[in-house]
Design an enzyme around this catalytic site. Structure first.
Site, short mmCIF file in Angstrom:
data_model
loop_
_atom_site.label_atom_id
_atom_site.label_comp_id
_atom_site.label_asym_id
_atom_site.label_seq_id
_atom_site.Cartn_x
_atom_site.Cartn_y
_atom_site.Cartn_z
N ARG A 46 0.86 -1.20 0.00
CA ARG A 46 0.00 0.00 0.00
C ARG A 46 0.89 1.24 0.00
O ARG A 46 0.62 2.23 -0.65
CB ARG A 46 -0.95 0.01 1.20
CG ARG A 46 -1.70 1.33 1.29
CD ARG A 46 -2.92 1.38 2.21
NE ARG A 46 -2.98 0.45 3.28
CZ ARG A 46 -2.29 0.52 4.42
NH1 ARG A 46 -1.44 1.53 4.61
NH2 ARG A 46 -2.41 -0.39 5.34
N ASP A 170 -7.54 18.67 -14.48
CA ASP A 170 -7.84 17.31 -14.91
C ASP A 170 -7.47 17.25 -16.40
O ASP A 170 -8.13 17.84 -17.23
CB ASP A 170 -9.34 17.03 -14.69
CG ASP A 170 -9.74 15.61 -15.05
OD1 ASP A 170 -9.07 14.99 -15.90
OD2 ASP A 170 -10.75 15.13 -14.50
N LYS A 195 -8.47 6.29 -19.52
CA LYS A 195 -8.76 6.80 -20.84
C LYS A 195 -7.51 6.78 -21.72
O LYS A 195 -6.98 5.71 -21.95
CB LYS A 195 -9.36 8.21 -20.72
CG LYS A 195 -10.37 8.37 -19.55
CD LYS A 195 -11.67 7.60 -19.72
CE LYS A 195 -12.50 7.50 -18.46
NZ LYS A 195 -12.84 8.76 -17.81
#
Ligand SMILES: *Cc1c(COP(=O)(O)O)cnc(C)c1O
Length: 382
Positions: A46, A170, A195
């Site tokens: 993690r 973004d 994407k």
């Protein structure tokens, strides 16, 4: 080194074996030398994993930033940034910000005392007017979804900084191959690597890239504390996808221009939204801050009904009717009944999302085939 070469050589051969493809370190923990001493800083995945680290360094390099952070999705990256805020802080964002970003701001972070306002940032003055002394983030997306509005990153970075706020951009719709927000003054570049970055529709991933060391320390802490990290296999898929980013983006751009130019001449088509058209409101800003106009095109029909759009959407053969964007294959979607379904019809129409608005994520197939597909689908609509 040119950007094209950098992308292909995005990760270094493995130090231990020389493996050219970054090994997938499928492990949750690592043998330690002593209780307070690890091998090369790896203790628990993690906190840090070598495959994830390679992906984080890769995306940081592409965005021209010093620090990269990889998450299990774009929204996990968004969530981590928002955890920098405290009750009383405010966010100023784009009025047609990604639906998931709108949802987390208005249904989750609002409950923790974070207030968000949404403005049309394609005019930078609207951002300035919406800011208060409590504004900590200006949250931009450029181009926006689905009407491809463009905002001036440099001008808005100056406005945000003058009021002591940070600018988050973004950059999902263009990727660092076409736009690098940090170089234009943004503090944080954010990605849904689901994407264009990964590009093959086979992974969910999110990234943050930034330059400020103190901010990087805070995000290291929050990433480890919240735990929405990118898994080793998905880190590898993202790196593999990135190697062809430059080629893919070139082809997406070429095809999108051809499609947009075809659409503006079609008698059944009403409006065409594409930043590469000189008629686009902020075409000059796009031409200045981007090195290509991207692969997203939206258009509406003169016969502006959901039923008519539906005829087109169910007739395409190459364009798959699906959510998401940025894949090698072409996708088509209908904002009014898909991504913006929960937006009240009046609000939706007021922001330019007509009933017949159709969004294309133009893939890397041949432009001739794509145009032929659009042509036959338009024949079936009214
Ligand atoms: C898809 C998307 C996101 C969210 O990313 P996920 O990987 O789906 O969580 C954020 N911003 C934009 C612009 C997107 O298109």
């Amino acid at each position: 080194m040119t950007f094209e070469t950098k992308i292909v050589h995005i990760s270094q051969p493995d130090e231990l074996t020389g493996a050219l493809s970054t090994p997938i370190y499928q492990t949750s923990s690592y043998q330690q030398i002593s209780p307070d001493n690890t091998k090369n800083g790896f203790a628990y995945s993690r906190t840090a994993n070598p495959t994830r680290k390679a992906a984080e360094e890769a995306v940081a390099l592409l965005e021209g930033g010093r620090f990269g952070f990889a998450f299990a999705s774009g929204l996990a990256a968004t969530d981590c940034v928002l955890k920098l805020l405290s009750a009383g802080d405010e966010v100023v964002s784009v009025d047609d910000v990604y639906g998931g970003t709108y949802r987390i701001l208005t249904t989750v972070y609002n409950r923790f005392g974070v207030k968000s306002t949404f403005v049309d940032s394609s005019d930078a003055k609207n951002v300035e007017r919406a800011m208060t002394d409590k504004t900590r983030f200006v949250w931009l997306e450029t181009p926006t979804n689905p009407t491809l509005k463009i905002s001036d990153i440099k001008a808005i970075a100056d406005i945000a900084h003058a009021r002591g706020a940070m600018l988050v951009v973004d950059n999902t719709f263009l990727s660092p191959a076409l736009q690098r927000p940090l170089e234009l003054g943004a503090d944080i570049a954010l990605h849904s690597a689901t994407k264009y970055l990964s590009g093959h529709g086979d992974v969910l991933a999110g990234f943050l890239v930034l330059n400020d060391e103190a901010l990087a320390e805070q995000l290291t802490y929050l990433q480890n504390t919240s735990g929405g990290v990118l898994a080793p296999q998905d880190s590898w898929l993202t790196i593999r996808g990135i190697r062809t980013l430059s080629l893919r983006m070139k082809k997406h751009c070429e095809n999108a221009i051809r499609v947009a130019e075809y659409l503006i001449k079609h008698p059944k088509v009403d409006k065409v939204y594409f930043p590469g058209l000189t008629t686009h409101k902020n075409h000059d800003v796009a031409a200045r801050q981007q090195s290509g106009f991207g692969g997203m095109v939206a258009f509406s029909l003169k016969n502006d009904t959901i039923e008519n759009a539906s005829k087109f959407l169910t007739s395409t053969q190459i364009f798959f009717l699906a959510e998401s964007l940025g894949d090698v294959f072409s996708l088509v979607s209908h904002p009014a009944t898909m991504t913006h379904k929960s937006t009240p019809a009046e609000v939706r129409r007021a922001t330019g999302i007509q009933d017949s608005l159709i969004r294309l994520s133009v893939g890397i197939e041949s432009a001739e085939d794509l145009i032929e597909d659009i042509e036959q689908a338009l024949e079936k609509s009214n």
